[in-house]
Design a protein around this motif. Sequence first.
Motif, PDB file in Angstrom:
ATOM      1  N   LEU A 114     -33.788  -4.837  50.358  1.00 58.46           N
ATOM      2  CA  LEU A 114     -33.620  -3.987  51.530  1.00 58.46           C
ATOM      3  C   LEU A 114     -34.422  -4.608  52.670  1.00 58.46           C
ATOM      4  O   LEU A 114     -35.368  -4.012  53.197  1.00 58.46           O
ATOM      5  CB  LEU A 114     -34.084  -2.561  51.224  1.00 58.46           C
ATOM      6  N   ARG A 115     -34.038  -5.842  53.008  1.00 65.78           N
ATOM      7  CA  ARG A 115     -34.841  -6.629  53.948  1.00 65.78           C
ATOM      8  C   ARG A 115     -34.813  -6.066  55.356  1.00 65.78           C
ATOM      9  O   ARG A 115     -35.672  -6.377  56.167  1.00 65.78           O
ATOM     10  CB  ARG A 115     -34.334  -8.069  53.960  1.00 65.78           C
ATOM     11  N   ASN A 116     -33.806  -5.293  55.646  1.00 63.90           N
ATOM     12  CA  ASN A 116     -33.790  -4.657  56.953  1.00 63.90           C
ATOM     13  C   ASN A 116     -34.582  -3.357  56.944  1.00 63.90           C
ATOM     14  O   ASN A 116     -34.592  -2.621  57.920  1.00 63.90           O
ATOM     15  CB  ASN A 116     -32.342  -4.387  57.390  1.00 63.90           C
ATOM     16  N   GLY A 117     -35.197  -3.068  55.813  1.00 68.27           N
ATOM     17  CA  GLY A 117     -36.020  -1.876  55.696  1.00 68.27           C
ATOM     18  C   GLY A 117     -37.463  -2.166  56.024  1.00 68.27           C
ATOM     19  O   GLY A 117     -37.810  -3.184  56.622  1.00 68.27           O
ATOM     20  N   LYS A 118     -38.319  -1.275  55.594  1.00 64.56           N
ATOM     21  CA  LYS A 118     -39.739  -1.398  55.883  1.00 64.56           C
ATOM     22  C   LYS A 118     -40.486  -1.219  54.574  1.00 64.56           C
ATOM     23  O   LYS A 118     -40.444  -0.149  53.969  1.00 64.56           O
ATOM     24  CB  LYS A 118     -40.176  -0.340  56.900  1.00 64.56           C
ATOM     25  N   ASP A 119     -41.107  -2.289  54.109  1.00 60.93           N
ATOM     26  CA  ASP A 119     -41.816  -2.261  52.827  1.00 60.93           C
ATOM     27  C   ASP A 119     -40.891  -1.810  51.700  1.00 60.93           C
ATOM     28  O   ASP A 119     -41.262  -1.009  50.842  1.00 60.93           O
ATOM     29  CB  ASP A 119     -43.045  -1.341  52.904  1.00 60.93           C
ATOM     30  N   GLY A 120     -39.654  -2.302  51.713  1.00 59.67           N
ATOM     31  CA  GLY A 120     -38.709  -1.979  50.655  1.00 59.67           C
ATOM     32  C   GLY A 120     -38.087  -0.611  50.769  1.00 59.67           C
ATOM     33  O   GLY A 120     -37.417  -0.157  49.839  1.00 59.67           O
ATOM     34  N   ASP A 121     -38.284   0.061  51.888  1.00 63.03           N
ATOM     35  CA  ASP A 121     -37.730   1.411  52.060  1.00 63.03           C
ATOM     36  C   ASP A 121     -36.873   1.432  53.318  1.00 63.03           C
ATOM     37  O   ASP A 121     -36.886   0.512  54.137  1.00 63.03           O
ATOM     38  CB  ASP A 121     -38.868   2.431  52.165  1.00 63.03           C
ATOM     39  N   VAL A 122     -36.102   2.513  53.473  1.00 62.33           N
ATOM     40  CA  VAL A 122     -35.250   2.676  54.637  1.00 62.33           C
ATOM     41  C   VAL A 122     -36.084   2.666  55.913  1.00 62.33           C
ATOM     42  O   VAL A 122     -37.159   3.253  55.971  1.00 62.33           O
ATOM     43  CB  VAL A 122     -34.458   3.998  54.524  1.00 62.33           C
ATOM     44  N   ASP A 123     -35.568   1.981  56.911  1.00 61.68           N
ATOM     45  CA  ASP A 123     -36.194   1.977  58.228  1.00 61.68           C
ATOM     46  C   ASP A 123     -35.186   2.579  59.202  1.00 61.68           C
ATOM     47  O   ASP A 123     -34.175   1.960  59.528  1.00 61.68           O
ATOM     48  CB  ASP A 123     -36.546   0.548  58.648  1.00 61.68           C
ATOM     49  N   GLY A 127     -32.114 -11.501  40.613  1.00 63.13           N
ATOM     50  CA  GLY A 127     -33.540 -11.218  40.582  1.00 63.13           C
ATOM     51  C   GLY A 127     -34.390 -12.133  41.430  1.00 63.13           C
ATOM     52  O   GLY A 127     -35.417 -11.716  41.957  1.00 63.13           O
ATOM     53  N   ASP A 128     -33.976 -13.398  41.582  1.00 60.96           N
ATOM     54  CA  ASP A 128     -34.755 -14.354  42.356  1.00 60.96           C
ATOM     55  C   ASP A 128     -34.297 -14.280  43.817  1.00 60.96           C
ATOM     56  O   ASP A 128     -33.277 -14.853  44.189  1.00 60.96           O
ATOM     57  CB  ASP A 128     -34.553 -15.765  41.803  1.00 60.96           C
ATOM     58  N   ARG A 129     -35.075 -13.591  44.631  1.00 60.24           N
ATOM     59  CA  ARG A 129     -34.641 -13.376  46.006  1.00 60.24           C
ATOM     60  C   ARG A 129     -34.702 -14.649  46.840  1.00 60.24           C
ATOM     61  O   ARG A 129     -34.104 -14.705  47.916  1.00 60.24           O
ATOM     62  CB  ARG A 129     -35.476 -12.273  46.652  1.00 60.24           C
ATOM     63  N   SER A 130     -35.388 -15.669  46.372  1.00 55.15           N
ATOM     64  CA  SER A 130     -35.377 -16.939  47.105  1.00 55.15           C
ATOM     65  C   SER A 130     -34.025 -17.625  46.994  1.00 55.15           C
ATOM     66  O   SER A 130     -33.676 -18.467  47.822  1.00 55.15           O
ATOM     67  CB  SER A 130     -36.476 -17.868  46.570  1.00 55.15           C
ATOM     68  N   LYS A 131     -33.233 -17.258  45.966  1.00 55.12           N
ATOM     69  CA  LYS A 131     -31.894 -17.828  45.791  1.00 55.12           C
ATOM     70  C   LYS A 131     -30.807 -16.884  46.314  1.00 55.12           C
ATOM     71  O   LYS A 131     -29.657 -17.271  46.471  1.00 55.12           O
ATOM     72  CB  LYS A 131     -31.629 -18.118  44.310  1.00 55.12           C
ATOM     73  N   GLY A 132     -31.161 -15.636  46.548  1.00 53.08           N
ATOM     74  CA  GLY A 132     -30.172 -14.634  46.936  1.00 53.08           C
ATOM     75  C   GLY A 132     -30.075 -14.437  48.432  1.00 53.08           C
ATOM     76  O   GLY A 132     -30.576 -15.222  49.234  1.00 53.08           O
ATOM     77  N   TYR A 133     -29.407 -13.395  48.812  1.00 57.57           N
ATOM     78  CA  TYR A 133     -29.206 -12.965  50.186  1.00 57.57           C
ATOM     79  C   TYR A 133     -28.429 -13.983  51.010  1.00 57.57           C
ATOM     80  O   TYR A 133     -28.662 -14.168  52.204  1.00 57.57           O
ATOM     81  CB  TYR A 133     -30.540 -12.655  50.871  1.00 57.57           C
ATOM     82  N   PRO A 156     -19.393 -12.159  47.452  1.00 58.53           N
ATOM     83  CA  PRO A 156     -18.337 -11.232  47.025  1.00 58.53           C
ATOM     84  C   PRO A 156     -18.086 -11.283  45.519  1.00 58.53           C
ATOM     85  O   PRO A 156     -17.839 -10.244  44.893  1.00 58.53           O
ATOM     86  CB  PRO A 156     -17.104 -11.700  47.811  1.00 58.53           C
ATOM     87  N   ASN A 157     -18.172 -12.462  44.914  1.00 61.25           N
ATOM     88  CA  ASN A 157     -17.972 -12.566  43.474  1.00 61.25           C
ATOM     89  C   ASN A 157     -19.099 -11.898  42.695  1.00 61.25           C
ATOM     90  O   ASN A 157     -18.871 -11.287  41.645  1.00 61.25           O
ATOM     91  CB  ASN A 157     -17.852 -14.033  43.050  1.00 61.25           C
ATOM     92  N   GLY A 159     -24.584 -15.003  52.527  1.00 58.54           N
ATOM     93  CA  GLY A 159     -23.358 -14.289  52.869  1.00 58.54           C
ATOM     94  C   GLY A 159     -23.622 -12.980  53.593  1.00 58.54           C
ATOM     95  O   GLY A 159     -24.463 -12.886  54.478  1.00 58.54           O
ATOM     96  N   ASN A 160     -22.896 -11.938  53.176  1.00 57.10           N
ATOM     97  CA  ASN A 160     -22.894 -10.648  53.869  1.00 57.10           C
ATOM     98  C   ASN A 160     -24.036  -9.771  53.378  1.00 57.10           C
ATOM     99  O   ASN A 160     -24.135  -9.473  52.184  1.00 57.10           O
ATOM    100  CB  ASN A 160     -21.541  -9.955  53.628  1.00 57.10           C
ATOM    101  N   TRP A 161     -24.865  -9.308  54.304  1.00 52.82           N
ATOM    102  CA  TRP A 161     -25.996  -8.458  53.939  1.00 52.82           C
ATOM    103  C   TRP A 161     -25.542  -7.214  53.186  1.00 52.82           C
ATOM    104  O   TRP A 161     -26.282  -6.687  52.348  1.00 52.82           O
ATOM    105  CB  TRP A 161     -26.769  -8.032  55.201  1.00 52.82           C
ATOM    106  N   PHE A 162     -24.337  -6.722  53.488  1.00 53.22           N
ATOM    107  CA  PHE A 162     -23.853  -5.482  52.896  1.00 53.22           C
ATOM    108  C   PHE A 162     -23.840  -5.557  51.372  1.00 53.22           C
ATOM    109  O   PHE A 162     -24.195  -4.585  50.692  1.00 53.22           O
ATOM    110  CB  PHE A 162     -22.441  -5.191  53.422  1.00 53.22           C
ATOM    111  N   HIS A 163     -23.443  -6.692  50.828  1.00 54.23           N
ATOM    112  CA  HIS A 163     -23.392  -6.818  49.376  1.00 54.23           C
ATOM    113  C   HIS A 163     -24.770  -6.652  48.745  1.00 54.23           C
ATOM    114  O   HIS A 163     -24.918  -6.005  47.706  1.00 54.23           O
ATOM    115  CB  HIS A 163     -22.814  -8.183  48.978  1.00 54.23           C
ATOM    116  N   TRP A 164     -25.801  -7.193  49.393  1.00 52.96           N
ATOM    117  CA  TRP A 164     -27.139  -7.202  48.805  1.00 52.96           C
ATOM    118  C   TRP A 164     -27.874  -5.876  48.979  1.00 52.96           C
ATOM    119  O   TRP A 164     -28.693  -5.502  48.141  1.00 52.96           O
ATOM    120  CB  TRP A 164     -27.963  -8.335  49.424  1.00 52.96           C
TER     121      TRP A 164
END
Length: 861
Positions: free
Chosen positions: A210-219, A159-165, A109-110, A167-172
């Motif tokens: 957009l990890r719930n997507g497909k190849d970085g796009d909307v699924d 930028g470093d997705r290994s450190k991100g994501y 959230p921050n 908490g809440n998926w909505f923020h990302w």
Amino acid sequence: MELSRRSALSAIPAATLWAVSQALRAEAVPRSDPTAPAGASTSSAPSDAAVLLRNTVAVLAGTAESNARHEVAPKMAALRATARTRLAAMDRAGQDELFEGVPLGTSDPNLNTSYQYLYEMALAACLPGGTDTSGPYADATVRRRVVDGLTRLHDDWFGDRSKGYYGNWFHWEIGIPGHATRTLVLLRDDVAEHRPELTATYIASMDGYLRNGKDGDVDLDSRFHTGANLADITTNRILQGALLGDEARITKALADQLTVFATVDPYRPRHGVTDGFHADGSFVQHGSVAYTGSYGKGLLTRIVQTVKILDGTGYLPDDSLPGVVQGWIADGFAPLIFEGWMMEIVKGRAVSRTGTGYADVTAVVEAVVDLSAHTTGSDTEALQGYVKHVRQTSKAGLDPTAFVSPVSIARYADILGSPVPATDLGPAASHAAYNAMDRTVHRRPGYAFALARSSARISMYEYMSGENLMPWFQGTGAHYLYLSGADQRQAFGIDYFTAVPPHRLSGVTAPAGTRRTVPELYGTLWYDNPGRGFTSSSESQNAYVYFPRATQEFSGGARLDAYGSAGLVLSDDAAHAAQQAGTLPEDFVTYRAARATRSWFMFDDEILVLSAGVTGPAGRAVTTTVDSRIADPSSPVTVTGGLRDGSPWQRTGTAPPAWLRYADAGQRTSVGYVFLSGPSPVVALDTVTRSRRLVRLTNADTPVTKQVFTLSYEQSAGARPASMAHALVPNASAEQLASYAHGPLSVLSNTERLQAAAHTHLGITAANAFTPGTHRAGRLSIDGPASVMLRRTEGGTYSVAVSDPTTTRRTVSVTLHGRPLRTVSADPGVRVHHVPGGTRLDVTTHHAYGRSFTATLRGRA
């Protein structure tokens, strides 16, 4: 000949937009060199992308013309004041902060808030025109600081997705990309000069998140990419495509967004999605939550903004989609807005927030204002008349400073100054049966009655993220009676849920017993057990913690013109059922519900409520609340009444009242209660003080002091199942209430099999049959389960409405006993024929999802 985007969207009706969307998706396949670097343009019409970006800046920051208007000056001042505050916080930031007091590294959230603050600074720095462009927020140095802030947030935390994501998926996937994308649009020239690679870098990272997507796009098969969430994500991607000059991205994002316009068919869901607007005007999000007043409002805002940003481009015709959105407003939103207040029954967990129903409607009004610029003739006049109607009837006024766009404020002022008359989008007397989301709204001049139900299709409540901590009974027959002329902030909103205990919400039947909130039970905002499938956004979390459904099918009713009925069978929620079946972990806590069969018959002056088989399983005490109302502690509230022999009711007496009347002289409101059968009700009027934090963890610890009036039936532990019948009579006088001793209401049946009533003055008989078999009510024989309404007019015409509240039956049969009747009119699916002793209607309810079927009959000459 190849069909262009413009001609395709213009030629095909809105109901078939899904097919157009699929064609656009195919057209969006990139035709450029796949080895080209990110950000390389694939557009054959760069001017369209440029127009899109200019439109977006106008939506967000206004134009020189709009911002010079005196009506827009308060908005300009507010934006600049916010920017000054953000700039000062940036100056005082400490280590691992971009803004003072917003530490980064572990709080999503921050991180989202930091991006929001950068956007607010960029917005103030890019305001065209206006009367003040000399402040520190407008300096080029500030714009450069925002660009540098974006760079730092990306390099250190995003930028470093290994450190991100965390908490809440909505923020990302939605929150941060939304703020970042809009900031990049506003500062695209500064970014091009100082950090030319930043836009492409950010978009690549946002695609990665957009990890719930497909190849970085909307699924479209993802349960996260639906309804309002899909509109948010695709709007971001449209803007990103414009920034990159990527025609394929824009077209693909638009194609995905067009799927939101399609009316949901719950029997043939595309990609398994039931989120969105249904044929009866219902709006559902999260698969099972009635959500017009929160997610639906967000979807409306985003879709209208899309229409605005694509105006003048070749992506979207001016005359294609506004009609669909106008239908949403007329059928889905307007019935849920009473004198400028958004009703509680469609706000999910948002009922626990401190914003008011008036503020919720502000966003709807802005969308209506903007949509009216994309319509013509009578459509424009209807929308503009509705804007005036909401403003004139709202008891809190309407603050256009809260609009997103300065252009909308100027347009709003023009509408108010126009000769268009103020007009509601629907009649003053109406009945809306939102059976696809288990909600009912009954309106008359002077009041609106809103009822929240649940079923195996729709959730009993919504809790999430520490919001709406005590929601347990909000979908089990809770009602909200809005009285005309009142300031609804004094009757409902956050203070209602703070002051009134959850088991005593108006209309609720609840068992005795202490319940604990999710944070109290588990020490976190959710039930954490990854080994058993429980993570913060898992399907198990949704099904059993966040928004569990009921476990019975009967929830719904019939609508006959402006009258209606509703029925509900109370049941345990899905979590308790699963625990009893042994499929949940042993430490997962669930609670049993009360048992009752309930009906509401909604007439002109009365809402008649029947309850049968009311009991608390396992020998528990149970409370059925007739009504709960709150008032200012200093308001002169009175409760008066009369006995069946005509003598006055006394609070200290033991004789049961025939009627009671609650009056709040401070608000000039009153509600009457007529008791037709059942135990003597209990009256309580107390002054309580509670903190708003009780219902939402992030609310300020603000004490709320209210008078709380509660009228209820109390059944002791181990008591036999009870039945009761009473009527709510809004705005009633004592004389009117006393007259009910001689009619016009009569209860024909009040059992767990059949609940039926008649209103002699209106000529209406209404019945809910809950079990299989034949049920008799007056002249009606009903093949149950079903809901039926019959009205006879003075001219000898009979109107009949029939529905299947279970949504599972193929046909429902109803016989009207008496002399044979001929058909005047009948809905498709209604077959009328004569039988010995009467007239029979066979109604095909298969795949009708609770919709009412009507027929008009008349005696033979």
